[in-house]
Design a protein around this motif. Structure first.
Motif, PDB file in Angstrom:
ATOM      1  N   THR A  93      -6.483 -16.592 -12.064  1.00 55.44           N
ATOM      2  CA  THR A  93      -4.913 -16.862 -11.997  1.00 55.44           C
ATOM      3  C   THR A  93      -4.257 -15.643 -11.770  1.00 55.44           C
ATOM      4  O   THR A  93      -4.746 -14.464 -12.540  1.00 55.44           O
ATOM      5  CB  THR A  93      -4.461 -17.326 -13.520  1.00 55.44           C
ATOM      6  OG1 THR A  93      -5.283 -18.592 -13.810  1.00 55.44           O
ATOM      7  CG2 THR A  93      -3.171 -17.805 -13.415  1.00 55.44           C
ATOM      8  N   THR A  94      -3.348 -15.585 -10.951  1.00 56.26           N
ATOM      9  CA  THR A  94      -2.551 -14.107 -10.699  1.00 56.26           C
ATOM     10  C   THR A  94      -1.180 -14.064 -11.121  1.00 56.26           C
ATOM     11  O   THR A  94      -0.504 -15.192 -10.782  1.00 56.26           O
ATOM     12  CB  THR A  94      -2.572 -13.730  -9.148  1.00 56.26           C
ATOM     13  OG1 THR A  94      -4.086 -13.907  -8.764  1.00 56.26           O
ATOM     14  CG2 THR A  94      -2.251 -11.994  -9.032  1.00 56.26           C
ATOM     15  N   LEU A  95      -0.968 -13.111 -11.860  1.00 53.36           N
ATOM     16  CA  LEU A  95       0.466 -13.109 -12.304  1.00 53.36           C
ATOM     17  C   LEU A  95       0.954 -11.741 -12.009  1.00 53.36           C
ATOM     18  O   LEU A  95       0.482 -10.724 -12.370  1.00 53.36           O
ATOM     19  CB  LEU A  95       0.547 -13.197 -13.969  1.00 53.36           C
ATOM     20  CG  LEU A  95       0.390 -14.741 -14.456  1.00 53.36           C
ATOM     21  CD1 LEU A  95      -0.723 -14.531 -15.644  1.00 53.36           C
ATOM     22  CD2 LEU A  95       1.759 -15.307 -15.086  1.00 53.36           C
ATOM     23  N   TYR A  96       2.102 -11.822 -11.289  1.00 50.54           N
ATOM     24  CA  TYR A  96       2.641 -10.455 -10.962  1.00 50.54           C
ATOM     25  C   TYR A  96       3.841 -10.207 -11.877  1.00 50.54           C
ATOM     26  O   TYR A  96       4.594 -11.001 -12.241  1.00 50.54           O
ATOM     27  CB  TYR A  96       3.308 -10.410  -9.317  1.00 50.54           C
ATOM     28  CG  TYR A  96       1.950 -10.322  -8.402  1.00 50.54           C
ATOM     29  CD1 TYR A  96       1.726  -8.998  -7.879  1.00 50.54           C
ATOM     30  CD2 TYR A  96       1.482 -11.434  -7.944  1.00 50.54           C
ATOM     31  CE1 TYR A  96       0.610  -9.148  -6.891  1.00 50.54           C
ATOM     32  CE2 TYR A  96       0.485 -11.484  -7.062  1.00 50.54           C
ATOM     33  CZ  TYR A  96       0.039 -10.165  -6.576  1.00 50.54           C
ATOM     34  OH  TYR A  96      -0.778 -10.040  -5.614  1.00 50.54           O
ATOM     35  N   MET A 135       1.197 -12.376 -19.246  1.00 54.20           N
ATOM     36  CA  MET A 135       0.052 -13.238 -19.068  1.00 54.20           C
ATOM     37  C   MET A 135      -0.181 -14.359 -20.241  1.00 54.20           C
ATOM     38  O   MET A 135      -0.062 -15.739 -20.202  1.00 54.20           O
ATOM     39  CB  MET A 135      -1.317 -12.721 -18.594  1.00 54.20           C
ATOM     40  CG  MET A 135      -2.220 -13.678 -18.241  1.00 54.20           C
ATOM     41  SD  MET A 135      -3.625 -12.797 -17.610  1.00 54.20           S
ATOM     42  CE  MET A 135      -4.502 -12.439 -18.895  1.00 54.20           C
ATOM     43  N   LYS A 167       1.557  -6.265 -19.059  1.00 59.65           N
ATOM     44  CA  LYS A 167       1.086  -7.344 -18.221  1.00 59.65           C
ATOM     45  C   LYS A 167       0.470  -8.510 -18.870  1.00 59.65           C
ATOM     46  O   LYS A 167       0.503  -9.580 -18.474  1.00 59.65           O
ATOM     47  CB  LYS A 167       0.637  -6.940 -16.931  1.00 59.65           C
ATOM     48  CG  LYS A 167       1.433  -6.117 -16.039  1.00 59.65           C
ATOM     49  CD  LYS A 167       0.800  -5.116 -14.921  1.00 59.65           C
ATOM     50  CE  LYS A 167       1.783  -4.327 -14.158  1.00 59.65           C
ATOM     51  NZ  LYS A 167       0.918  -3.465 -13.353  1.00 59.65           N
ATOM     52  N   PHE A 168      -0.480  -8.077 -19.716  1.00 59.75           N
ATOM     53  CA  PHE A 168      -1.492  -8.998 -20.174  1.00 59.75           C
ATOM     54  C   PHE A 168      -0.479  -9.631 -21.325  1.00 59.75           C
ATOM     55  O   PHE A 168      -0.731 -10.993 -21.452  1.00 59.75           O
ATOM     56  CB  PHE A 168      -2.305  -8.020 -21.116  1.00 59.75           C
ATOM     57  CG  PHE A 168      -3.672  -7.899 -20.608  1.00 59.75           C
ATOM     58  CD1 PHE A 168      -4.349  -8.421 -19.820  1.00 59.75           C
ATOM     59  CD2 PHE A 168      -4.125  -6.252 -20.530  1.00 59.75           C
ATOM     60  CE1 PHE A 168      -5.548  -8.002 -19.047  1.00 59.75           C
ATOM     61  CE2 PHE A 168      -5.198  -5.743 -20.057  1.00 59.75           C
ATOM     62  CZ  PHE A 168      -5.959  -6.687 -19.320  1.00 59.75           C
TER      63      PHE A 168
END
Lengths: 770, 137
Positions: free
Chosen positions: B21-24, B40, B36-37
């Motif tokens: 899964t990618t989260l920008y 997520m 960022k973690f």
């Protein structure tokens, strides 16, 4: 005249006669004395199997019994550190045996055995059974031990703090931290501990402010939105702690600034007359910056310099002094504002790895693991070189067959994304991994962080997390972290697989982020004691992991350098182990009356407080904090650079430190801190000398000292060539253009040393008096 | 056991490329790796609970993992911000944040969890870093 001649002849005869006798029979001490003068032993016994102290104890007991029919328990207890348990008086002892231990024989004599170290046992031995025990055939030695050096005593002596407390020459007065604010950011404070009063343990409460960041039920300090502030003695004493399972803060504050808790206490800390500000900190970077500002705001409000102790750290970051926390800390230092941080306890953890990729060597591997297995929360932080890039691929690799069972895509550091992956093991067990890739905003370095989010792969599995790194002609550094204190750190290993591309971890570069700040003094720890006598559990010995000879570096003390090549730690101090105050509200069991770590209790009324032992760079850090408070008392505008300069010029070196390289040692920094020499060393600065004029020299009458620039906290002293101070003037703040005149008319002719301390710097002149 | 064996093994289709899964990080300024973690994890929890951010109640695990602070019933995210000349303390206070005193160009800040996405689009901020856990040593 004839009579005179006869007398002269008579004396000559006597004189020759004496000489003749001397020649024939030289004078000697008689081989024997008259028997009447012999002091015959009043008591005698065999000392077989006894140490000297054991023998002396028995001898004294025999003497006492002979004199009064009984022993003087109080006197013996004081002298030999005896312990009463029930109706028996015990000696804390070492017992050494040959062959197999006859446990039953010792038990029959009422011996209470403690730890076993090879053939050596610690034991509580009933003192009335010592004579019988030493007759036992398997016993080699019974040693009741010497009364231990008390540990803060030792720490103060080896760092020369005692000399500063006494104000030995060339100091002109004792220095105790008076007029300096010592801040301590920590957890586990006992605000009621007698250690935080003056040396009586009951008068002049010295904690001036307390901010409990963890308790939102009260009023926060002005300018902050959280926590509760306590500003009066009554409020602080009724607080009266921030934590009921921790004693760490009571210990560190006691070392830096405690006054001992009772008159004559050996547990006196370093800056024992300083003002104390405590912050029960939420252990997270932003809260620490708020706490530093809070302490500094208080110090500024009372016009005093301050030094702040921070015995904590983290491994998260680039380790190059660029983290946001380090940048903020660096900006919060300056004249009279010093920050001290523990280096960390990772000196034995193989949690750092690096690789330089040259030419065709563009790939490297490592296993990221721990014992018994990686669980949620384990992390690895990887950094490349600025303006370069690297890529990472994660795999589950079988360490026996070297077959991967699952792998991710190859992720480039500069992609600026966060991913989650499921790596699936043999029985559909899953290791869930988070991976974040970006250019680190602070260091500008490419950065990949790997986080274990969950792991259902059993620890018996041969599948391990494997990192493949691709970085042609570049360089990558990586640190392993752990989810929480008390569990082993992650580590990088090759599992003994002889592949040249596999890299393994080591314990260099383990000084924590925070301690790597450019203006922060970071402190490693060395060993001063490994054995102690607990209050109620006899002689105790350090765990094997902490064991080191007295004077050697503590095995846990983190090592430098920083990732950008700076020497860290800056200095070392005693930290393995230290005895200081503990939290009387600590219910963890670690520091109550029955704990083997507690060595002393203090009672006031029905309430008891304790002193106990701890080890860590957390303990060496407040030694240095306290010493800097002493230095700030003398040099209130001391800067971090000046403090470090004094440490560099005066740190103690010995067989353990070896010769310190010119750029410092990444184990010892610049050596072992020397409180006294660091305070008295002449640190002459050309800058200050350029702003002074001293004339005439030679002088026959008046000596003029002209100040071209504003000179704050100016102290002028003149000493003769023996070091005796003949003139001293605390001139305070002097405006530009002012002049001080010293009348030397009555001083004997000769050479004098003039010292001018101003703006935290010192200028020294040789003056000739005619 | 030399490298070629590894490489051979890696290219064999015996292993499976994992799904991911990618989260920008979406916002007006860069954020730290930890942030960022956090985003997520936050998004995962929100997806599971189906609560919007304004009314979202974080799990105990999320609170502990990211040191979320509860003040007067409101959950806050703690972090550092770096600012430039467009920074407006007044503007930030409008969304109920608590900016601390500056240390150079750095300030500490408490951001209500409910306003976190709004915060990420504020002007005058050049960087946000979630507060990092420390341990006593």
């Amino acid at each position: 005249m004839k009579q005179l001649n006869i007398l002269l002849l008579f004396f000559l005869f006597l004189s020759f006669n004496v000489q003749a006798q001397n020649n024939e029979k030289p004078r000697r001490i008689p081989a024997d004395f008259p028997s009447a003068k012999i002091a015959r032993p009043t008591d005698a016994m065999s000392t077989h199997g006894m140490s000297t102290n054991t023998a002396f104890l028995l001898l004294e007991m025999m003497e006492m019994k002979k004199k009064s029919g009984s022993i003087n328990e109080e006197q013996l207890t004081q002298k030999y550190a005896l312990i009463r348990k029930g109706n028996k008086l015990y000696a804390n002892s070492f017992i050494k045996l040959k062959g197999q231990l006859t446990m039953s024989g010792l038990s029959e004599q009422g011996v209470l055995l403690g730890s076993k170290i090879g053939s050596l046992y610690t034991a509580l031995v009933p003192i009335d059974k010592i004579e019988a025990i030493v007759q036992m055939p398997d016993l080699l030695l019974l040693d009741i031990g010497s009364k231990e050096f008390l540990h803060m005593d030792t720490a103060r002596i080896v760092t020369n703090v005692d000399k500063v407390h006494k104000g030995l020459a060339p100091l002109t007065m004792p220095y105790t931290g008076k007029g300096v604010v010592v801040g301590d950011l920590d957890v586990g404070f006992d605000l009621t501990h007698p250690n935080f009063y003056d040396t009586t343990g009951t008068a002049n409460y010295r904690v001036k402010r307390f901010w409990n960041q963890k308790n939102n039920s009260g009023t926060p300090p002005v300018g902050y939105a959280y926590g509760s502030e306590y500003t009066t003695e009554a409020a602080m004493l009724s607080a009266p702690n921030d934590d009921t399972v921790q004693s760490h803060g009571s210990h560190t504050a006691g070392t830096a600034a405690g006054a001992g808790g009772y008159p004559g206490s050996p547990y006196k800390g370093v800056a024992y007359e300083s003002d104390i500000v405590l912050v029960a900190a939420k252990l997270s970077t932003t809260y620490i910056i708020d706490a530093i500002k809070y302490v500094q705001n208080y110090a500024a409000s009372v016009g005093k310099p301050c030094v702040i102790n921070m015995s904590f750290g983290s491994q998260e970051g680039a380790h190059d002094g660029t983290s946001t926390e380090e940048q903020a800390m660096d900006s919060l230092t300056g004249p009279g504002m010093l920050l001290v941080r523990s280096a960390g306890n990772s000196g034995s953890n193989n949690m750092y790895a690096e690789h330089t990729f040259v030419n065709l060597d563009s790939v490297a591997y490592t296993f990221f693991t721990t014992y018994p297995k990686l669980t949620a929360g384990y992390r690895a932080y990887m950094y490349g070189r600025k303006n370069e890039n690297f890529k990472v691929q994660l795999l589950l690799m079988d360490i026996i067959t070297l077959n991967p069972s699952y792998f991710t895509a190859t992720i480039a550091a500069n992609i600026d994304s966060v991913y989650s992956f499921n790596l699936i093991g043999n029985n559909n067990d899953t290791m869930k991994i988070g991976l974040q890739a970006s250019i680190d905003a602070n260091s500008g370095k490419p950065n990949i962080n790997i986080a274990v989010l969950d792991n259902a792969i059993p620890n018996t599995s041969t599948l391990k997390l494997f990192i493949k790194i691709i970085a042609p002609n570049s360089f990558v550094q990586m640190w392993a972290d752990r989810p929480s204190p008390g569990v082993p750190y992650g580590l990088f290993t090759d599992f003994g697989i002889p592949d040249p591309h596999l890299i393994t971890g080591n314990s260099t570069h383990t000084v924590g982020v925070g301690a790597g700040g450019k203006n922060v003094i970071s402190v490693g720890a060395y060993t001063t004691h490994t054995i102690w006598t607990s209050l109620n559990a006899g002689l105790q010995m350090q765990e094997p992991g902490f064991m080191a000879p007295s004077g050697a570096i503590a095995p846990f003390s983190s090592q430098g350098p920083t990732a950008d090549g700076r020497t860290k730690p800056d200095i070392t101090a005693p930290g393995n182990m230290i005895i200081s105050s503990v939290n009387s509200y600590d219910k963890s069991g670690d520091y109550d009356a029955n704990s083997p770590f507690v060595v002393k209790d203090v009672s006031i009324g029905s309430k008891k407080w304790y002193f106990g032992k701890m080890q860590g760079t957390s303990m060496s850090c407040p030694m240095v904090t306290g010493i800097l408070a002493l230095w700030l008392q003398k040099y209130p505008t001391l800067t971090p650079a000046q403090a470090l300069d004094r440490m560099k010029k005066t740190a103690i070196t010995d067989n353990y430190t070896g010769a310190i390289p010119v750029n410092g040692s990444n184990t010892w920094g610049w050596g072992k801190i020397n409180a006294f020499d660091g305070m008295t060393v002449s640190v002459e600065k050309a800058a200050i000398k350029n702003t002074l004029k001293v004339y005439p020299n030679p002088t026959s009458n008046e000596l003029h000292i002209a100040f071209d620039k504003q000179a704050n906290n100016t102290v002028i002293t003149i000493a003769d060539i023996t070091g005796k101070i003949v003139y001293s003037n605390n001139a305070g703040n002097l405006t530009a253009g002012s002049e001080q005149v010293v009348n030397m008319e009555n001083s004997p002719a000769g050479i004098y040393i003039l010292r001018i301390v101003s703006n935290g710097e010192e200028a020294v002149y040789k003056i000739a008096k005619q | 056991m030399k490298l070629p064996r590894f490489l051979l093994v890696l290219i064999l289709p015996l292993a499976f490329f994992t799904g991911c899964t990618t989260l920008y990080a979406q916002g007006a300024f860069p954020v730290s790796a930890d942030t960022k973690f956090f985003m997520m994890d936050l998004q995962n929890e929100m997806n599971t609970s189906k609560q919007p951010l304004k009314t979202f109640n974080p799990s105990t695990q999320l609170i502990k993992k990211y040191s979320l602070q509860k003040i007067k019933g409101i959950y806050y995210v703690s972090g550092f911000i770096k600012t430039d000349k467009n920074f407006s303390e007044k503007q930030l206070k409008k969304i109920k944040t608590f900016p601390g005193q500056p240390s150079g160009d750095i300030r500490t800040i408490l951001v209500p969890l409910s306003a976190f996405s709004t915060f990420l689009n504020q002007k005058g901020i050049t960087y946000f870093e979630l507060s990092k856990k420390l341990e006593i040593n």
